[in-house]
Design a protein around this motif. Structure first.
Motif, PDB file in Angstrom:
ATOM      1  N   ARG A 111      -7.772 -40.983 -14.390  1.00  0.00           N
ATOM      2  CA  ARG A 111      -7.475 -41.943 -15.449  1.00  0.00           C
ATOM      3  C   ARG A 111      -6.068 -41.720 -15.984  1.00  0.00           C
ATOM      4  N   ASP A 112      -5.732 -40.477 -16.257  1.00  0.00           N
ATOM      5  CA  ASP A 112      -4.406 -40.149 -16.778  1.00  0.00           C
ATOM      6  C   ASP A 112      -3.298 -40.507 -15.787  1.00  0.00           C
ATOM      7  N   GLU A 113      -3.507 -40.212 -14.507  1.00  0.00           N
ATOM      8  CA  GLU A 113      -2.488 -40.492 -13.487  1.00  0.00           C
ATOM      9  C   GLU A 113      -2.269 -41.995 -13.322  1.00  0.00           C
ATOM     10  N   LEU A 114      -3.347 -42.766 -13.286  1.00  0.00           N
ATOM     11  CA  LEU A 114      -3.207 -44.220 -13.141  1.00  0.00           C
ATOM     12  C   LEU A 114      -2.520 -44.820 -14.365  1.00  0.00           C
ATOM     13  N   ALA A 115      -2.907 -44.363 -15.552  1.00  0.00           N
ATOM     14  CA  ALA A 115      -2.264 -44.853 -16.774  1.00  0.00           C
ATOM     15  C   ALA A 115      -0.774 -44.505 -16.767  1.00  0.00           C
ATOM     16  N   ALA A 116      -0.433 -43.299 -16.315  1.00  0.00           N
ATOM     17  CA  ALA A 116       0.971 -42.878 -16.269  1.00  0.00           C
ATOM     18  C   ALA A 116       1.785 -43.733 -15.296  1.00  0.00           C
ATOM     19  N   GLN A 117       1.127 -44.263 -14.272  1.00  0.00           N
ATOM     20  CA  GLN A 117       1.805 -45.145 -13.309  1.00  0.00           C
ATOM     21  C   GLN A 117       1.930 -46.571 -13.839  1.00  0.00           C
ATOM     22  N   GLY A 118       1.348 -46.832 -14.983  1.00  0.00           N
ATOM     23  CA  GLY A 118       1.426 -48.166 -15.560  1.00  0.00           C
ATOM     24  C   GLY A 118       0.365 -49.124 -15.055  1.00  0.00           C
ATOM     25  N   VAL A 119      -0.661 -48.595 -14.370  1.00  0.00           N
ATOM     26  CA  VAL A 119      -1.761 -49.445 -13.905  1.00  0.00           C
ATOM     27  C   VAL A 119      -2.558 -49.859 -15.138  1.00  0.00           C
ATOM     28  N   ARG A 120      -2.812 -51.145 -15.246  1.00  0.00           N
ATOM     29  CA  ARG A 120      -3.498 -51.686 -16.422  1.00  0.00           C
ATOM     30  C   ARG A 120      -4.984 -51.330 -16.407  1.00  0.00           C
ATOM     31  N   ILE A 121      -5.443 -50.694 -17.477  1.00  0.00           N
ATOM     32  CA  ILE A 121      -6.857 -50.354 -17.649  1.00  0.00           C
ATOM     33  C   ILE A 121      -7.468 -51.424 -18.545  1.00  0.00           C
ATOM     34  N   VAL A 122      -8.484 -52.130 -18.002  1.00  0.00           N
ATOM     35  CA  VAL A 122      -9.042 -53.286 -18.711  1.00  0.00           C
ATOM     36  C   VAL A 122     -10.432 -53.033 -19.291  1.00  0.00           C
ATOM     37  N   ILE A 123     -11.105 -52.031 -18.798  1.00  0.00           N
ATOM     38  CA  ILE A 123     -12.394 -51.582 -19.326  1.00  0.00           C
ATOM     39  C   ILE A 123     -12.289 -50.063 -19.393  1.00  0.00           C
ATOM     40  N   ARG A 132     -19.142 -41.980 -17.615  1.00  0.00           N
ATOM     41  CA  ARG A 132     -17.848 -42.444 -18.111  1.00  0.00           C
ATOM     42  C   ARG A 132     -17.295 -43.365 -17.037  1.00  0.00           C
ATOM     43  N   TYR A 133     -16.563 -44.401 -17.449  1.00  0.00           N
ATOM     44  CA  TYR A 133     -16.063 -45.389 -16.497  1.00  0.00           C
ATOM     45  C   TYR A 133     -14.808 -46.047 -17.046  1.00  0.00           C
ATOM     46  N   PHE A 134     -13.970 -46.498 -16.121  1.00  0.00           N
ATOM     47  CA  PHE A 134     -12.853 -47.367 -16.473  1.00  0.00           C
ATOM     48  C   PHE A 134     -12.558 -48.261 -15.283  1.00  0.00           C
ATOM     49  N   TYR A 135     -12.026 -49.443 -15.586  1.00  0.00           N
ATOM     50  CA  TYR A 135     -11.652 -50.406 -14.559  1.00  0.00           C
ATOM     51  C   TYR A 135     -10.138 -50.523 -14.579  1.00  0.00           C
ATOM     52  N   THR A 136      -9.540 -50.559 -13.383  1.00  0.00           N
ATOM     53  CA  THR A 136      -8.114 -50.836 -13.271  1.00  0.00           C
ATOM     54  C   THR A 136      -7.937 -52.199 -12.607  1.00  0.00           C
ATOM     55  N   GLU A 147     -13.333 -50.036 -10.135  1.00  0.00           N
ATOM     56  CA  GLU A 147     -14.042 -49.280 -11.173  1.00  0.00           C
ATOM     57  C   GLU A 147     -14.065 -47.818 -10.754  1.00  0.00           C
ATOM     58  N   HIS A 148     -13.834 -46.940 -11.699  1.00  0.00           N
ATOM     59  CA  HIS A 148     -13.815 -45.501 -11.476  1.00  0.00           C
ATOM     60  C   HIS A 148     -14.908 -44.927 -12.369  1.00  0.00           C
ATOM     61  N   THR A 149     -15.891 -44.229 -11.759  1.00  0.00           N
ATOM     62  CA  THR A 149     -17.078 -43.803 -12.496  1.00  0.00           C
ATOM     63  C   THR A 149     -17.393 -42.343 -12.236  1.00  0.00           C
ATOM     64  N   TRP A 150     -17.757 -41.658 -13.310  1.00  0.00           N
ATOM     65  CA  TRP A 150     -18.326 -40.314 -13.215  1.00  0.00           C
ATOM     66  C   TRP A 150     -19.687 -40.364 -13.891  1.00  0.00           C
ATOM     67  N   PHE A 151     -20.704 -39.828 -13.194  1.00  0.00           N
ATOM     68  CA  PHE A 151     -22.053 -39.757 -13.751  1.00  0.00           C
ATOM     69  C   PHE A 151     -22.414 -38.316 -14.083  1.00  0.00           C
ATOM     70  N   SER A 152     -23.050 -38.120 -15.224  1.00  0.00           N
ATOM     71  CA  SER A 152     -23.625 -36.819 -15.572  1.00  0.00           C
ATOM     72  C   SER A 152     -24.855 -36.612 -14.675  1.00  0.00           C
ATOM     73  N   PRO A 153     -25.434 -35.410 -14.660  1.00  0.00           N
ATOM     74  CA  PRO A 153     -26.681 -35.227 -13.904  1.00  0.00           C
ATOM     75  C   PRO A 153     -27.766 -36.227 -14.314  1.00  0.00           C
ATOM     76  N   ALA A 154     -27.873 -36.523 -15.611  1.00  0.00           N
ATOM     77  CA  ALA A 154     -28.870 -37.503 -16.068  1.00  0.00           C
ATOM     78  C   ALA A 154     -28.538 -38.896 -15.536  1.00  0.00           C
ATOM     79  N   GLY A 155     -27.255 -39.240 -15.495  1.00  0.00           N
ATOM     80  CA  GLY A 155     -26.837 -40.531 -14.959  1.00  0.00           C
ATOM     81  C   GLY A 155     -27.136 -40.647 -13.473  1.00  0.00           C
ATOM     82  N   LEU A 156     -26.878 -39.576 -12.726  1.00  0.00           N
ATOM     83  CA  LEU A 156     -27.185 -39.570 -11.285  1.00  0.00           C
ATOM     84  C   LEU A 156     -28.690 -39.708 -11.058  1.00  0.00           C
ATOM     85  N   ALA A 157     -29.491 -39.078 -11.912  1.00  0.00           N
ATOM     86  CA  ALA A 157     -30.948 -39.207 -11.793  1.00  0.00           C
ATOM     87  C   ALA A 157     -31.366 -40.648 -12.025  1.00  0.00           C
TER      88      ALA A 157
END
Length: 167
Positions: A111-123, A132-136, A147-157
């Motif tokens: 997320r930090d690297e894409l934002a630093a490149q100026g890629v627009r984050i819309v969600i 946690r999630y964000f859309y570029t 969409e870039h997503t990370w799931f906790s163990p509960a989310g993966l379940a």
């Protein structure tokens, strides 16, 4: 231009579509593409950006290793989904592909690297304790969002409960 630590194409796991009618879209995928089994989540509220939310109907299904997602925007801060759809007739439109990121640290770094490149984050949001999630926005170059997503163990379940088709 700096190089990303993690390619946004690694870990692709989902193809998502927006629709004007979730029930009709599910029926269409069942009859046209042999995807009859879906997990339906009606009128769910998600965080679209800090302090902003939208409500949508969502349906999820696996075909092999790929998850399909159908999203019907209903209200709130849903323009990212609604803008691709006509106002009156039934439609299904490709919206984004999603990657699954293995660790929360990799997620934050990307997320930090894409934002630093100026890629627009819309969600940019989270489902507390689940994901946690964000859309570029890559519509100008690729024709869709990522969409870039990370799931906790509960989310993966929770994702393990999504029906599998064609297996």
């Amino acid at each position: 231009m700096m190089t990303l630590t993690l390619s946004p194409f690694s870990g692709l796991h989902q193809i998502a579509y927006v629709t004007t009618d979730i029930s009709q879209a599910i029926d269409y995928f069942a009859h046209k593409y042999n995807v009859p089994k879906w997990l339906e989540l009606r009128e769910i509220e998600i965080e679209s950006m800090a302090g902003r939310k939208c409500t949508q109907n969502v349906a999820l299904a696996y075909v092999g290793a790929i998850q399909l997602e159908l999203i019907q925007p209903l209200l709130g801060d849903d323009h990212v989904y609604r803008d691709a759809l006509p106002e009156t007739e039934f439609a299904i439109r490709h919206h984004h592909v999603a990657q699954l990121i293995a660790t929360e640290a990799d997620f934050a770094r990307q997320r930090d690297e894409l934002a630093a490149q100026g890629v627009r984050i819309v969600i940019d949001g989270e489902a507390k304790g689940m994901a946690r999630y964000f859309y570029t926005d890559h519509r100008a170059t690729l024709g869709h969002y990522l969409e870039h997503t990370w799931f906790s163990p509960a989310g993966l379940a929770g994702m393990a409960k999504v029906p599998r088709n064609g297996e």
